[in-house]
Design an enzyme around this catalytic site. Structure first.
Site, PDB file in Angstrom:
ATOM      1  N   ASN A  11      12.252   8.635  -2.126  1.00 18.46           N
ATOM      2  CA  ASN A  11      11.210   8.168  -1.206  1.00 18.46           C
ATOM      3  C   ASN A  11      11.852   8.064   0.174  1.00 18.46           C
ATOM      4  OD1 ASN A  11       9.288   6.850   0.262  1.00 18.46           O
ATOM      5  ND2 ASN A  11       9.375   4.927  -0.916  1.00 18.46           N
ATOM      6  N   TRP A  12      11.524   9.033   1.022  1.00 16.71           N
ATOM      7  CA  TRP A  12      12.172   9.079   2.334  1.00 16.71           C
ATOM      8  C   TRP A  12      11.627   8.008   3.279  1.00 16.71           C
ATOM      9  CZ3 TRP A  12      12.921  14.924   4.059  1.00 16.71           C
ATOM     10  CH2 TRP A  12      13.674  15.587   3.079  1.00 16.71           C
ATOM     11  N   LYS A  13      10.498   7.401   2.899  1.00 14.64           N
ATOM     12  CA  LYS A  13       9.845   6.400   3.762  1.00 14.64           C
ATOM     13  C   LYS A  13       9.609   7.008   5.151  1.00 14.64           C
ATOM     14  CE  LYS A  13      11.770   2.835   0.871  1.00 14.64           C
ATOM     15  NZ  LYS A  13      12.241   1.467   0.712  1.00 14.64           N
ATOM     16  N   HIS A  99       3.335   1.243  -3.171  1.00 16.61           N
ATOM     17  CA  HIS A  99       4.695   0.784  -2.830  1.00 16.61           C
ATOM     18  C   HIS A  99       4.598  -0.602  -2.190  1.00 16.61           C
ATOM     19  CE1 HIS A  99       8.619   0.490  -0.989  1.00 16.61           C
ATOM     20  NE2 HIS A  99       9.017   1.433  -1.823  1.00 16.61           N
ATOM     21  N   GLU A 101       5.948  -1.783   0.268  1.00 17.17           N
ATOM     22  CA  GLU A 101       5.824  -1.751   1.736  1.00 17.17           C
ATOM     23  C   GLU A 101       4.385  -1.464   2.151  1.00 17.17           C
ATOM     24  OE1 GLU A 101       9.065   0.987   2.259  1.00 17.17           O
ATOM     25  OE2 GLU A 101      10.453  -0.588   1.635  1.00 17.17           O
ATOM     26  N   GLU A 169       9.957  -1.840  -8.936  1.00 11.73           N
ATOM     27  CA  GLU A 169      10.826  -2.084  -7.787  1.00 11.73           C
ATOM     28  C   GLU A 169      10.757  -3.564  -7.404  1.00 11.73           C
ATOM     29  OE1 GLU A 169      11.389   1.824  -5.382  1.00 11.73           O
ATOM     30  OE2 GLU A 169       9.641   0.793  -4.612  1.00 11.73           O
ATOM     31  N   GLY A 175      16.389  -2.014  -0.391  1.00 10.48           N
ATOM     32  CA  GLY A 175      17.139  -1.924   0.857  1.00 10.48           C
ATOM     33  C   GLY A 175      18.102  -3.076   1.099  1.00 10.48           C
ATOM     34  N   SER A 215      17.784  -0.381  -4.300  1.00  8.34           N
ATOM     35  CA  SER A 215      19.239  -0.295  -4.114  1.00  8.34           C
ATOM     36  C   SER A 215      19.939   0.496  -5.216  1.00  8.34           C
ATOM     37  CB  SER A 215      19.849  -1.697  -3.972  1.00  8.34           C
ATOM     38  OG  SER A 215      19.335  -2.335  -2.809  1.00  8.34           O
ATOM     39  N   GLY A 237      17.068   4.587   0.451  1.00  5.78           N
ATOM     40  CA  GLY A 237      18.200   4.903   1.325  1.00  5.78           C
ATOM     41  C   GLY A 237      19.098   6.010   0.802  1.00  5.78           C
TER      42      GLY A 237
HETATM   43  P1  13P Z   1      16.217   1.535  -1.521  1.00  2.90           P
HETATM   44  O1  13P Z   1      16.753   2.554  -2.496  1.00  2.90           O
HETATM   45  O2  13P Z   1      16.559   1.872  -0.090  1.00  2.90           O
HETATM   46  O3  13P Z   1      16.540   0.140  -1.909  1.00  2.90           O
HETATM   47  O4  13P Z   1      14.615   1.672  -1.577  1.00  2.90           O
HETATM   48  C1  13P Z   1      13.981   1.624  -2.799  1.00  2.90           C
HETATM   49  C2  13P Z   1      12.558   1.978  -2.598  1.00  2.90           C
HETATM   50  O5  13P Z   1      11.794   1.227  -2.021  1.00  2.90           O
HETATM   51  C3  13P Z   1      12.123   3.287  -3.087  1.00  2.90           C
HETATM   52  O6  13P Z   1      10.739   3.393  -3.074  1.00  2.90           O
END
Ligand code: 13P
Length: 253
Positions: A11-13, A99, A101, A169, A175, A215, A237
């Site tokens: 997931n590149w966000k 997600h 977010e 998650e 993160g 993470s 990440g």
């Molecule tokens: P990280 O791997 O950066 O913790 O993010 C996880 C995430 O939200 C994937 O959707």
């Protein structure tokens, strides 16, 4: 026991312009071409702006393409939104919905997430439905209740293993470099599978892939991916560096 092929999803966000985004996609295509018989499926979910270009880059590759969100409606007056049909048309196979977010930044609740997942399935996309507790909920001992409620609220009642993936998650692990212990992850995943069995039946539950996200890195992936009810990862990440992403993928049992 049913064999569930691991899914390693990036997931590149909100990261990636055409320069670095295409470079990363190309590095992944090259890397994947060198893997003789991958023991996993690989998926990348770049931002909307790169989907068309990356679809062309992935054309002959074994890497699948997904988006990070879709609207619940088929089309219409929804300025700035993207429908599931548009994503399929642009070359996507998957879409992430719900997600944390999106739930936080855009106030999406379980009903919205379920409607988006239904729209995705209706457009022949695989919905990656995200769930997970906040730190306060974990501290209050509510984790299992929260994820079960999210499964009931966010996963469409006619989902099958072929059109749905669930990603657990924990919000506090995203993160932050922190993760639950392996035992805690397995406990939650087993509970999620039990809840899915109650909702969709044991056969669907046994076939459905449950991803862990938060993470995940090359250094912890092997242990997490070896857990009985963990069928891959949703990686933020570490999916932005080809080497780290492959480091995770190559950790699949
Ligand atoms: P990280 O791997 O950066 O913790 O993010 C996880 C995430 O939200 C994937 O959707």
């Amino acid at each position: 026991m049913t064999h569930r092929r691991p899914l390693i999803a990036g997931n590149w966000k909100m990261n990636g312009l055409s320069g670095d985004g295409f470079e990363l996609a190309e590095a992944l295509v090259d890397g994947m071409a060198d893997v003789e018989t991958p023991a996993y499926d690989m998926l990348i979910c770049p931002p909307f702006t790169l989907i068309g270009g990356i679809a062309a880059l992935l054309d002959d590759s074994a890497i699948a393409l997904g988006a990070q969100d879709c609207h619940a409606a088929e089309k219409g007056a929804h300025t700035g939104d993207i429908s599931a049909a548009m994503l399929a048309d642009a070359g996507c196979d998957f879409v992430i919905v719900g997600h944390s977010e999106r739930r936080t930044d855009h106030g999406e609740d379980d009903a919205t997430v379920k409607a988006k997942a239904e729209a995705a399935q209706g457009a022949d996309l695989i919905a990656v439905v995200c769930i997970g507790e906040t730190e306060a909920q974990r501290d209050a001992g509510e984790t299992l209740d929260v994820v079960c409620r999210q499964i009931q609220g966010s996963v469409p009642g006619n989902s099958i293993a072929a059109n749905t993936v669930v990603a657990y998650e924990p919000v506090w692990a995203i993160g932050t470099g922190r993760t639950p212990t392996n035992d805690e992850v397995q406990e939650v995943h087993a509970e999620i599978r039990k809840e899915i069995s109650g909702l969709l039946g044991e056969e669907v539950a046994q076939g459905m892939r449950l991803l862990y996200g938060g993470s995940m890195k090359p250094g912890n992936a092997k242990d997490l991916l070896a857990l009985a009810d963990v069928d891959g990862g949703l990686i933020g990440g570490a999916s932005l560096k080809a080497e780290d992403f492959f480091g995770i993928a190559q950790s699949c049992p």
